[in-house]
Design a protein around this motif. Structure first.
Motif, mmCIF file in Angstrom:
data_model
loop_
_atom_site.group_PDB
_atom_site.id
_atom_site.type_symbol
_atom_site.label_atom_id
_atom_site.label_comp_id
_atom_site.label_asym_id
_atom_site.label_seq_id
_atom_site.Cartn_x
_atom_site.Cartn_y
_atom_site.Cartn_z
ATOM 1 N N ILE A 185 -22.493 12.324 48.729
ATOM 2 C CA ILE A 185 -22.020 13.666 48.192
ATOM 3 C C ILE A 185 -22.026 14.266 47.032
ATOM 4 C CG2 ILE A 185 -20.070 15.304 48.350
ATOM 5 C CD1 ILE A 185 -19.399 13.738 52.028
ATOM 6 N N SER A 186 -21.685 13.406 46.513
ATOM 7 C CA SER A 186 -21.128 12.963 44.833
ATOM 8 C C SER A 186 -22.524 13.058 44.273
ATOM 9 C CB SER A 186 -20.345 11.247 44.739
ATOM 10 O OG SER A 186 -19.228 11.039 45.063
ATOM 11 N N LEU A 187 -23.606 12.623 44.478
ATOM 12 C CA LEU A 187 -25.070 13.391 44.192
ATOM 13 C C LEU A 187 -25.276 14.718 44.611
ATOM 14 C CD1 LEU A 187 -25.885 9.600 44.176
ATOM 15 C CD2 LEU A 187 -25.487 10.921 42.203
ATOM 16 N N GLN A 188 -24.710 15.100 45.478
ATOM 17 C CA GLN A 188 -25.325 16.501 45.741
ATOM 18 C C GLN A 188 -25.264 17.621 44.562
ATOM 19 O OE1 GLN A 188 -23.841 17.603 49.288
ATOM 20 N NE2 GLN A 188 -24.725 16.075 50.439
ATOM 21 N N PRO A 189 -24.302 17.261 43.723
ATOM 22 C CA PRO A 189 -24.556 17.886 42.252
ATOM 23 C C PRO A 189 -25.159 18.292 41.919
ATOM 24 C CG PRO A 189 -21.782 17.781 42.575
ATOM 25 C CD PRO A 189 -22.861 17.015 44.231
ATOM 26 N N TRP A 190 -25.167 16.674 41.398
ATOM 27 C CA TRP A 190 -25.516 15.507 40.396
ATOM 28 C C TRP A 190 -27.376 16.097 40.308
ATOM 29 C CZ3 TRP A 190 -26.161 13.874 35.691
ATOM 30 C CH2 TRP A 190 -27.364 13.148 35.521
ATOM 31 N N ARG A 191 -27.858 15.976 41.930
ATOM 32 C CA ARG A 191 -29.362 16.576 41.624
ATOM 33 C C ARG A 191 -29.495 17.428 42.119
ATOM 34 N NH1 ARG A 191 -28.524 13.224 47.539
ATOM 35 N NH2 ARG A 191 -29.421 10.380 46.240
ATOM 36 N N ALA A 192 -28.160 18.931 41.703
ATOM 37 C CA ALA A 192 -28.688 19.926 41.947
ATOM 38 C C ALA A 192 -28.921 20.600 40.337
ATOM 39 C CB ALA A 192 -27.987 20.734 42.651
ATOM 40 N N PHE A 193 -27.591 20.105 39.932
ATOM 41 C CA PHE A 193 -27.187 20.901 39.219
ATOM 42 C C PHE A 193 -27.461 19.733 37.232
ATOM 43 C CE2 PHE A 193 -24.495 22.346 42.487
ATOM 44 C CZ PHE A 193 -25.529 23.807 42.488
ATOM 45 N N HIS A 194 -27.170 18.762 37.782
ATOM 46 C CA HIS A 194 -27.049 17.712 36.838
ATOM 47 C C HIS A 194 -26.348 17.959 34.991
ATOM 48 C CE1 HIS A 194 -30.625 15.369 37.548
ATOM 49 N NE2 HIS A 194 -31.244 16.761 37.873
ATOM 50 N N PRO A 195 -24.772 17.959 35.966
ATOM 51 C CA PRO A 195 -24.035 18.097 34.845
ATOM 52 C C PRO A 195 -23.391 17.278 33.818
ATOM 53 C CG PRO A 195 -22.899 17.199 37.063
ATOM 54 C CD PRO A 195 -24.236 17.373 37.984
ATOM 55 N N ASP A 196 -22.670 17.274 32.839
ATOM 56 C CA ASP A 196 -22.298 15.963 32.776
ATOM 57 C C ASP A 196 -21.307 15.201 32.884
ATOM 58 O OD1 ASP A 196 -23.806 17.017 30.219
ATOM 59 O OD2 ASP A 196 -22.304 18.405 30.192
ATOM 60 N N GLY A 197 -21.030 15.599 34.235
ATOM 61 C CA GLY A 197 -19.808 14.497 34.664
ATOM 62 C C GLY A 197 -20.004 14.616 36.101
ATOM 63 N N VAL A 198 -20.364 13.080 36.798
ATOM 64 C CA VAL A 198 -20.376 13.594 38.003
ATOM 65 C C VAL A 198 -18.738 12.294 39.060
ATOM 66 C CG1 VAL A 198 -21.289 11.843 39.722
ATOM 67 C CG2 VAL A 198 -22.639 12.859 37.875
ATOM 68 N N ILE A 199 -18.426 13.349 39.560
ATOM 69 C CA ILE A 199 -17.379 12.839 39.708
ATOM 70 C C ILE A 199 -17.108 11.854 41.359
ATOM 71 C CG2 ILE A 199 -16.402 15.283 40.937
ATOM 72 C CD1 ILE A 199 -13.827 14.177 39.665
ATOM 73 N N ILE A 200 -16.540 10.946 42.225
ATOM 74 C CA ILE A 200 -16.469 10.448 42.874
ATOM 75 C C ILE A 200 -15.812 11.291 43.749
ATOM 76 C CG2 ILE A 200 -14.574 9.320 42.688
ATOM 77 C CD1 ILE A 200 -14.933 7.173 44.079
ATOM 78 N N PHE A 201 -16.419 11.765 45.318
ATOM 79 C CA PHE A 201 -15.978 12.576 46.423
ATOM 80 C C PHE A 201 -15.074 11.039 46.589
ATOM 81 C CE2 PHE A 201 -16.168 13.238 50.800
ATOM 82 C CZ PHE A 201 -15.811 14.934 50.487
ATOM 83 N N SER A 202 -13.535 12.134 47.034
ATOM 84 C CA SER A 202 -12.653 11.164 47.212
ATOM 85 C C SER A 202 -10.935 12.217 47.214
ATOM 86 C CB SER A 202 -12.313 10.131 47.125
ATOM 87 O OG SER A 202 -11.456 9.196 46.939
#
Length: 410
Positions: free
Chosen positions: A107-124
C-alpha cells in the motif's frame, strides 16, 4: 476517526519583514522593497549539516538550496486509488492492512509506483503503537477507533507500561523494505501522533467532536493528564527513534487535535511535550528532520516554532505568504494546497501550485496539501500535481518575481 482524519497514509477513507511584498524565500540575501527605506538582509538559521546525496525532501527540510520544492501528499496512500480499493476489498480489516508487513509495503508503494512523489510515507496510523504500551483498541467500520478502557483516574494509569517495540516489528520491517525499494530516489517518511492528540483518544475512548472529557480533565484532574502526557511523550519518542533506526529519513508529528484547544491551553498541554520529544529524538537522531502538523493551526504558528521542529506544516486555511512572513526563516514550511483544488480543472491546479510555491519562497519548502487527499479525488489530478512540481525550477519561476520585488538602486 483516527484513520480518517489524522493518519496521513492510514485508512484514508485518512525574518518577518514588514510590508505587502511577495516573500521570495531566503535562499540568499535578497533586497526587498518594503515600507522601510532601508535595505534589509535575512539571516539564515539552519545549523545542521546535510549531504547532497540525501533525498530532495530531506535537503529541503533542512533548508538546503535545491532547484525545486519536493512534494508528497498527506493521506497519500488510500482509497482514492483504485488499486487500493481493490486490495481493501480483499483485506477488509484496517488493522490487518496496517499491521501486516506485505500489505503495509504494498500500500505504501502504490502511490510511489503511480506518481513517484519525493516522499514515501509508511501506511500506518497514529494509534498503531497504543497496544505496545498498554492501551488496546479496536476499529469499527462506522464508529472508528474504540478504546474500551479510557483513562479517567489515577488508578487507570496503572495499565500503562513502557513501550514494547517488539510488538511493533511490523513497522520496523516495513520501513526497512521501503527504504530498500525506493533507494535514494525519495525520502522514506515515518509518522507519529503528538502526546496531546493521542491523549484525546485515550481519555475520550475514541473519536470525539467536543473533547469535553479531556478539556475537563485539564481542570478536574490535571495531575492525571500530566502523567498520561509524560508517559506518552516517553513512549512516542522511543517509537520515533525506532522508526528512524528502521529506515525513516524524516518524521512527521501529527498534533491534529492541537487546534481544538485555545492557544494558551496548547502552550500548557501540548507544546512542552512535543518540545521534550524533539529534544530526546534530536539527541539520538540529530540529522533526521522533524515536521509538525496541526489541523487548524492559524492561531498557533508562532508558538509552534518553540517546539524546535525543522518544518511546520500549514493547513489550507493559512495563506502561505502570510505563514511565511509569520514564521520567517526560523523553520521550513510544508503545504498547503487546498485538497479541493484536485477536483478543479487542471490549469487551475497548476496556477495554485505556482502561487503556493512562489509564496513559500525558494528555500525551506516542501509542497504538500493543506490536509489529506480527499475521497474520490481523481487520480489524474494527483498525477498532474506531481508532474507540475517536477517540472518547476526555482530560477525560472522566481525570475520575474525577483525583478518586480528588487528595490531599485539609484
Amino acid at each position: 476517526m483516527a484513520f480518517d482524519c489524522i493518519s496521513c497514509s492510514g485508512f484514508s477513507a485518512s525574518c518577518s519583514p514588514s510590508g505587502s511584498f511577495l516573500h521570495l524565500g531566503f535562499a540568499r540575501d535578497v533586497i526587498f522593497r518594503s515600507s522601510s527605506p532601508s535595505r534589509r538582509k535575512i539571516p539564515l538559521r539552519f545549523p545542521r549539516a546535510s549531504s547532497s546525496s540525501d533525498p530532495l525532501l530531506v535537503q529541503a527540510a533542512r533548508g538546503d538550496l535545491v532547484n525545486r520544492p519536493p512534494a508528497w501528499m498527506m493521506r497519500q496512500a488510500g482509497r482514492y486509488m483504485a488499486v487500493y480499493r481493490k486490495l481493501a476489498e480483499k483485506h477488509p480489516s484496517f488493522r490487518v492492512r496496517s499491521e501486516t508487513v506485505d500489505l503495509i509495503v504494498e500500500i505504501s508503494l502504490q502511490p510511489w509506483r503511480a506518481f513517484h512523489p519525493d516522499g514515501v510515507i509508511i501506511f500506518s496510523d497514529i494509534l498503531t503503537p497504543l497496544p505496545a504500551f498498554g492501551v488496546p483498541f479496536e476499529i469499527e467500520e462506522v464508529k472508528g477507533p474504540i478504546i474500551q478502557n479510557p483513562i479517567s483516574s489515577e488508578d487507570d494509569l496503572n495499565n500503562l507500561h513502557s513501550i514494547d517495540l517488539d510488538k511493533l516489528q511490523f513497522v520496523g520491517e516495513s520501513l526497512k523494505i521501503l527504504r530498500s525499494e525506493v533507494g535514494e530516489h525519495a525520502a522514506v517518511l515515518g509518522f507519529v501522533g503528538a502526546p496531546w492528540t493521542i491523549a484525546t483518544y485515550i481519555v475520550e475512548g475514541g473519536t470525539t467532536r467536543t473533547y469535553a472529557n479531556i478539556k475537563s480533565m485539564c481542570h478536574t484532574a490535571p495531575h492525571v493528564l500530566k502523567s498520561l502526557l509524560s508517559h506518552l511523550t516517553r513512549a512516542i519518542s522511543e517509537y520515533i527513534i525506532f522508526q528512524v533506526k528502521s529506515g525513516a529519513q524524516c518524521i512527521q508529528i501529527f498534533d491534529s487535535w492541537g487546534g481544538q484547544i485555545p492557544p494558551n491551553a496548547w502552550e500548557q498541554w501540548s507544546r512542552p511535550y512535543i518540545q521534550e520529544m524533539v529534544r530526546v529524538v534530536r539527541k539520538e537522531c540529530p540529522q533526521v528532520p522533524l515536521v509538525l502538523y496541526i489541523n487548524g493551526n492559524g492561531g498557533l504558528l508562532e508558538r509552534m516554532i518553540g517546539t524546535g521542529v525543522d518544518v511546520i506544516g500549514l493547513d489550507w486555511t493559512v495563506d502561505m505568504a502570510d505563514g511565511r512572513r509569520r514564521l520567517g526563516n526560523k523553520v521550513a514550511v510544508q503545504g498547503n494546497v487546498d485538497p479541493a483544488y484536485l477536483f478543479c480543472p487542471l490549469p487551475a491546479l497548476t496556477d495554485e501550485i505556482h502561487r503556493v510555491v512562489r509564496s513559500a519562497g525558494r528555500r525551506g519548502h516542501i509542497l504538500n496539501l493543506g490536509h489529506g487527499v480527499l475521497v474520490k479525488t481523481p487520480e489524474e489530478a494527483v498525477a498532474h500535481f506531481f508532474d507540475v512540481v517536477k517540472g518547476l525550477r526555482y530560477d525560472s519561476l522566481f525570475k520575474e518575481s525577483m525583478l518586480e520585488n528588487l528595490e531599485p538602486v539609484a
